[in-house]
Design an enzyme around this catalytic site. Structure first.
Site, short mmCIF file in Angstrom:
data_model
loop_
_atom_site.label_atom_id
_atom_site.label_comp_id
_atom_site.label_asym_id
_atom_site.label_seq_id
_atom_site.Cartn_x
_atom_site.Cartn_y
_atom_site.Cartn_z
CB CYS A 1 24.51 72.84 65.58
SG CYS A 1 26.22 72.94 64.97
CB CYS B 1 28.19 65.33 65.15
SG CYS B 1 28.32 66.52 66.50
CB CYS C 1 29.97 69.29 48.86
SG CYS C 1 29.73 67.77 49.80
NE ARG D 1 30.80 72.39 67.98
CZ ARG D 1 29.46 72.45 68.07
NH1 ARG D 1 28.73 72.57 66.99
NH2 ARG D 1 28.89 72.38 69.26
CB CYS E 1 27.18 72.01 48.04
SG CYS E 1 25.56 71.75 48.79
CB CYS F 1 25.08 64.37 48.22
SG CYS F 1 23.90 65.68 48.63
CB CYS G 1 25.06 66.66 67.05
SG CYS G 1 24.86 67.91 65.75
#
Length: 434
Positions: A269, A176, A139, A344, A136, A132, A209
């Protein structure tokens, strides 16, 4: 006259509601401008219930429409309501309550709107790991950080179907799929494969999801047509703290994706992560953004940072560890300000004992991720969670079925106030006692 039966709006439910013969009705009238407003306050009557479990619609919009004229709910001295005009100060006052009082209020709100014994089980699979381009700072999948994660190609459709089958056999009802990229953009071939995955998992009888980065309106529409149930796109933290965590994607970018998803009719979500170096005011700020969206998210995941060596936050010794009280306080506040939202208990759950997890369920959590991995970090295995469910007396929420009607509501323990607007200039308040 507005309906005096709590379940009166739930016409599609397979049970009969009767007005108690001993009910006592009090009505008062007074003027109001410019239209008549009827405030209907009543105790939810005990109902005649068949052996079949009472359930609300699975579609969040259809479910919420049943309560469109509901004002407040009250039980055991606690009052709650669904509203989108919370101020930061109001949320901060809830968040800062003494812990025992906060837990009591959130647990009571939870029981007014939900069956506390039913917990949704979701499985998250990384279909495209690493590589990616985002920065972030938490991450492990960013190309800007040197971590143990190595980029891998997108999984084949058949591999995903096999993983979904295993998840279903283990009791998961929502599957998901996450991909480590900034946005779908022009990834047409990859997107076509994802649409095929969505159709396949949906065809297995599971809810589906995805979390695929930023989406435009047309991509959201195609995912909806393929059978996508929900789309995850977290805000991570408050708008103020966000630039200290991520610089390659703006907060508004995230809000725009959430808007595209919501407009396509896909359940949203959206939640955040604790442990990003934020202050408690930032946690309140995140909840304020979520609770003042045009519609509350269908689900709000609350994550505890799983620090990974090689990431800026993983290598920062000044970042304090998130404990179970931090998580419970955040979950409890979310439950109170967004009472109809599924909260969640997400990443970081492996670091908490069963007793600590129970405290978080008591705070109002009613959904978990299960399976041994959450993208790239460890998570409790399926059999461990099943053992925990047995200890706590929990059952899983079935796929493609709405949540159970709250037992407290069905048993007549909740006082519900409704407001309707009429044509003349009078206001009438009605109160029924079962």
């Amino acid at each position: 006259m507005a309906s005096f039966v709590a379940m009166g709006a739930l016409k599609n439910l397979a049970h009969t509601v009767r007005r108690p013969a001993t009910a006592r009705l009090i009505a008062r009238s007074f003027s109001a401008e410019p239209s008549r407003v009827v405030i209907d306050k009543y105790v939810a009557s005990s109902v005649s219930v068949s052996q079949e479990v009472q359930r609300l619609p699975n579609d969040v919009h259809e479910r919420n429409s049943l309560y469109s004229n509901e004002d407040v709910r009250t039980m055991a001295g606690v009052t709650a309501m669904v509203r989108n005009d919370w101020t930061k100060q109001e949320i901060a006052e809830i968040y800062d309550l003494p812990f025992h009082e906060l837990m009591y209020r959130s647990a009571t709100v939870h029981r007014m709107y939900w069956d506390p014994s039913e917990v949704q089980q979701c499985t998250l699979l990384s279909i495209k790991t690493g590589g990616c381009t985002e920065d972030c700072s938490y991450c492990s999948q960013s190309t800007r950080h040197k971590t143990f994660v190595k980029p891998t190609p997108t999984l084949k459709v058949q591999e995903v179907m096999e993983a979904a089958t295993r998840a279903k056999e283990a009791g998961s009802t929502r599957f998901c799929m996450g991909a480590a990229w900034r946005e779908l953009g022009n990834k047409k071939n990859a997107f076509n494969h994802i649409l095929e995955m969505v159709r396949g998992v949906n065809g297995m009888g599971m809810e589906v999801c995805c979390t695929l980065g930023m989406l435009n309106a047309e991509q959201a529409k195609q995912l909806k047509e393929a059978g996508l149930t929900a789309y995850n796109h977290n805000l991570d933290t408050s708008p103020e703290h966000y630039p200290k965590v991520i610089t390659t994607r703006s907060y508004q970018d995230r809000l725009d994706t959430i808007s595209n998803v919501r407009d396509a009719g896909i359940s949203v979500c959206c939640g955040g992560i604790l442990g990003l170096g934020e202050d408690e005011s930032d946690r309140v700020g995140l909840l304020h953004v979520l609770a003042t969206l045009p519609e509350h998210p269908e689900s709000v995941p609350i994550n505890a940072l799983v620090s990974v060596e090689g990431t800026p936050l993983g290598d920062d010794d000044d970042i304090s560890r998130v404990d179970s009280f931090d998580m419970a306080r955040m979950i409890a506040t979310a439950r109170i300000v967004m009472p109809r939202t599924m909260v969640r208990l997400s990443a970081g759950r492996l670091s908490f004992s069963e007793a600590e997890q129970f405290m978080m369920f008591q705070a109002g959590a009613n959904s978990i991720f299960n399976g041994d991995k959450l993208l790239t970090t460890d998570n409790p295995e399926f059999d461990v969670d099943q053992s925990l469910f047995q200890k706590l007396g929990f059952s899983g929420k079935p796929a493609h079925q709405g949540p159970r009607v709250a037992p407290a509501e069905a048993d007549g323990k909740v006082i519900i106030t409704k407001v309707t607007h009429g044509e003349d200039g009078n206001v009438q308040q009605q109160q029924q006692f079962a």
